[in-house]
Design an enzyme around this catalytic site. Structure first.
Site, PDB file in Angstrom:
ATOM      1  N   LYS A  44       9.643  87.589  15.182  1.00 49.08           N
ATOM      2  CA  LYS A  44       9.343  88.479  16.301  1.00 49.08           C
ATOM      3  C   LYS A  44      10.252  89.696  16.329  1.00 49.08           C
ATOM      4  CE  LYS A  44       7.778  84.800  19.439  1.00 49.08           C
ATOM      5  NZ  LYS A  44       8.138  84.053  20.675  1.00 49.08           N
ATOM      6  N   LYS A  46      12.422  90.725  13.656  1.00 50.77           N
ATOM      7  CA  LYS A  46      12.769  91.335  12.363  1.00 50.77           C
ATOM      8  C   LYS A  46      11.568  91.571  11.461  1.00 50.77           C
ATOM      9  CE  LYS A  46      17.596  89.831  12.184  1.00 50.77           C
ATOM     10  NZ  LYS A  46      18.175  91.180  12.158  1.00 50.77           N
TER      11      LYS A  46
END
Length: 348
Positions: A44, A46
């Site tokens: 979410k 990276k």
């Protein structure tokens, strides 16, 4: 007397900089608890290509360090819940975070605890390691930059279109879930009678105004106007706040004045490092707003303080902004599908 220290991170590729930071964190108390993002949480904040190492393997490696007493895996984008459950006496992050940007700092300080932003060991970065390993495999999106060699107009157009096409193919394959998650949060807030606030600088300010206008006016369907405010448009407020409090506070101060719990704040920053956008997000979090980040491939800082985020897998600002405009339109279309037309008067 036990003095608990807490820090958190992804720790995808452990390096000497991490070990140094963790040793110094442990020296601030008698017990060090490390929160690590789960695999889903890392994706979410990276992007779809991370993590490289699974959550269980990352936890096992960290537990092998002498400084660490306990490792806890969390699924959310931020460690807020874990910090409130752990109730640490000391909260620590690396020196690339100001104390005002550290999630959970207000909670720890309110309980009489301490918060530290410790200088990082120079020359060590997980991102730099990954880029070095993958440098021969960099895709056209990441290589898309201003060409210093003069080329024909037709070649410039062809290169731009190819990069744009590659980017949107990547969004299709990797980012649908993130885009949908953010859109669902926006729809839920508007259906509950809350509003959407947006902020950003430069081209991102234009995107904020564009999306807000689509909600207040209309996108494609005839439906009632929906409450949305671009915090980039009131020149009197912007100049007064900038003059009195500094440019970093121009959005945060408006959030403080206008937002209520349950509202959504969309922070737009191609770099993910805009101080005034980050300040707005942190203020919104303290009020109880849902926070959404819209950023680029390197926008991990913004993504990691938001409830949900979309990291467009590109580094060139032009390509990122093209995707941001598209994503804004997708969110508007999702909202249109949830609200009644003027004729039917029925929710879908």
């Amino acid at each position: 007397m036990e003095k608990t220290v807490f820090t958190n991170g992804c720790f995808d590729i452990l390096h000497a900089g991490h070990v140094d930071l963790l040793d110094r964190a442990r020296a601030l108390g008698t017990k060090l608890i490390v929160g690590i993002n789960s695999d889903a949480s890392v994706r979410k904040i990276k992007g779809a290509l991370r993590p490289l190492v699974s959550e269980q393997d990352r936890a096992a490696v960290l537990l092998g360090l002498r400084a660490i007493d306990e490792v806890v895996i969390f699924d959310e984008s931020t460690p807020q819940r874990l910090i409130e459950e752990t109730k640490p006496d000391v909260l620590v992050k690396g020196g690339d975070w100001q104390i005002s940007e550290i999630v959970g700092s207000d909670f720890v300080l309110a309980r009489g605890g301490e918060v530290y932003s410790l200088p990082l060991k120079l020359g060590f970065s997980t991102t730099a390691i990954i880029e070095k390993v993958l440098q021969t495999k960099t895709d056209p999106i990441m290589k898309d930059s201003h060409d210093k060699v003069k080329t024909s107009g037709a070649q410039i157009i062809e290169n731009a279109l190819k990069a744009h096409q590659f980017l949107f193919d990547s969004l299709l394959s990797d980012e649908i879930t993130a885009i949908e998650r953010c859109g669902d949060l926006i729809c839920a807030a508007l259906l509950s009678g809350n509003k959407v606030l947006l902020c950003g600088n430069g081209g991102s300010a234009a995107d904020a105004q564009h999306i807000a206008a689509e909600f207040v006016g209309r996108y494609e369907r005839e439906r009632r106007g929906l409450p949305s405010i671009a915090l980039t448009t009131d020149t009197s407020a912007l100049t007064a706040i900038g003059n009195d409090y500094g440019y970093e506070r121009i959005f945060a101060r408006q959030v403080e004045a206008l937002a209520v719990s349950g509202d959504v704040l969309i922070g737009i920053s191609t770099s993910g490092n805009s101080p005034n956008v980050l300040a707005a997000v942190m203020t919104a979090r303290s009020i109880g707003c849902v926070t959404i980040g819209l950023t680029g491939a390197k926008g991990k800082k913004l993504a990691s303080v938001c409830d949900a985020a979309v990291l467009v897998p590109a580094e060139r600002t032009a390509r990122i902004q093209e995707a941001h405009s598209f994503i804004g339109h997708v969110w508007c279309e999702m909202v249109d599908a949830k609200f009644p037309t003027e004729m039917s008067g029925e929710y879908t």
